[in-house]
Every structure is written in C-alpha cells, then in structure tokens.
Write a protein that holds these residues in place. Structure first.
Motif, mmCIF file in Angstrom:
data_model
loop_
_atom_site.group_PDB
_atom_site.id
_atom_site.type_symbol
_atom_site.label_atom_id
_atom_site.label_comp_id
_atom_site.label_asym_id
_atom_site.label_seq_id
_atom_site.Cartn_x
_atom_site.Cartn_y
_atom_site.Cartn_z
ATOM 1 N N VAL A 257 23.894 30.806 38.918
ATOM 2 C CA VAL A 257 22.844 31.795 39.169
ATOM 3 C C VAL A 257 21.460 31.153 39.064
ATOM 4 N N GLY A 258 21.266 30.297 38.051
ATOM 5 C CA GLY A 258 19.943 29.741 37.812
ATOM 6 C C GLY A 258 19.522 28.712 38.842
ATOM 7 N N TYR A 259 20.373 27.761 39.145
ATOM 8 C CA TYR A 259 19.978 26.675 40.041
ATOM 9 C C TYR A 259 20.222 27.029 41.504
ATOM 10 N N ALA A 260 21.302 27.703 41.792
ATOM 11 C CA ALA A 260 21.610 28.024 43.182
ATOM 12 C C ALA A 260 20.916 29.311 43.625
ATOM 13 N N GLY A 261 20.651 30.216 42.689
ATOM 14 C CA GLY A 261 19.967 31.453 43.041
ATOM 15 C C GLY A 261 20.872 32.503 43.649
ATOM 16 N N LEU A 262 22.168 32.340 43.516
ATOM 17 C CA LEU A 262 23.084 33.340 44.044
ATOM 18 C C LEU A 262 24.186 33.593 43.026
ATOM 19 N N LEU A 263 24.798 34.729 43.128
ATOM 20 C CA LEU A 263 25.850 35.106 42.181
ATOM 21 C C LEU A 263 27.196 34.893 42.848
ATOM 22 N N ASP A 264 27.903 33.880 42.393
ATOM 23 C CA ASP A 264 29.227 33.568 42.929
ATOM 24 C C ASP A 264 30.196 33.576 41.755
ATOM 25 N N LEU A 265 31.092 34.522 41.733
ATOM 26 C CA LEU A 265 32.019 34.645 40.608
ATOM 27 C C LEU A 265 33.366 34.009 40.911
ATOM 28 N N GLY A 266 33.383 33.055 41.825
ATOM 29 C CA GLY A 266 34.626 32.366 42.161
ATOM 30 C C GLY A 266 35.167 31.546 41.004
ATOM 31 N N TYR A 267 34.277 31.002 40.188
ATOM 32 C CA TYR A 267 34.753 30.191 39.061
ATOM 33 C C TYR A 267 35.434 31.052 38.014
ATOM 34 N N VAL A 268 35.144 32.345 37.994
ATOM 35 C CA VAL A 268 35.813 33.240 37.050
ATOM 36 C C VAL A 268 37.299 33.338 37.389
ATOM 37 N N ALA A 269 37.634 33.230 38.673
ATOM 38 C CA ALA A 269 39.044 33.241 39.075
ATOM 39 C C ALA A 269 39.759 32.015 38.497
ATOM 40 N N PHE A 270 39.105 30.853 38.520
ATOM 41 C CA PHE A 270 39.713 29.659 37.931
ATOM 42 C C PHE A 270 39.855 29.814 36.417
ATOM 43 N N TYR A 271 38.893 30.455 35.794
ATOM 44 C CA TYR A 271 38.964 30.734 34.356
ATOM 45 C C TYR A 271 40.169 31.630 34.074
#
Length: 77
Positions: free
Chosen positions: A51-65
């Motif tokens: 969110v901070g560096y890319a400026g977008l909200l991508d919750l794809g890594y939550v799936a890997f978690y």
C-alpha cells in the motif's frame, strides 16, 4: 559511521537470535507468543510495502498467508 551501523546491526541480530532461548526458560508459551507477534509483524510489513510504496491495495499476498497457515495446520496435526 558506516562501520558503527554494521556493528549495531550485528549486535541486534545476535540479541534477536538469543531472545527465544532466553524466553524458553520461562515456558514455551512465551516463545509461541513471540512467534505469533513476529508473524503479524511480517504480515503488516507486507501490507505496508504494497500500500505504501505501490499506492494500491492488493490482497493477493493474504491468499499465500492463508495457504501457508492451512498447510501448517495440516502438517502439524
């Protein structure tokens, strides 16, 4: 100045590596609490980077978690 930062980093790294050994003397519950806290810290850092560096909200890594948590639960049982 740069050499001083490396020495401080190495001292902090050794202290963090020894921390679970010290906490194990007070019971395994403290080690599990520290591991869970560090897991949430890593998850928060991942969200901060996305969110901070890319400026977008991508919750794809939550799936890997979630997949990692599911696999750990299967293998630990």
């Amino acid at each position: 100045m740069n050499k001083q930062k490396i020495v401080i980093f190495l001292i902090a790294a050794v202290a963090l590596l020894a921390l679970p050994l010290v906490a194990a003397q007070f019971g395994q519950g403290w080690v599990r609490i520290m591991a869970l806290a560090l897991l949430y810290v890593m998850l928060a850092l991942g969200l901060n980077i996305v969110v901070g560096y890319a400026g977008l909200l991508d919750l794809g890594y939550v799936a890997f978690y979630a997949v990692g948590a599911y696999m750990f639960a299967l293998l630990a049982s």
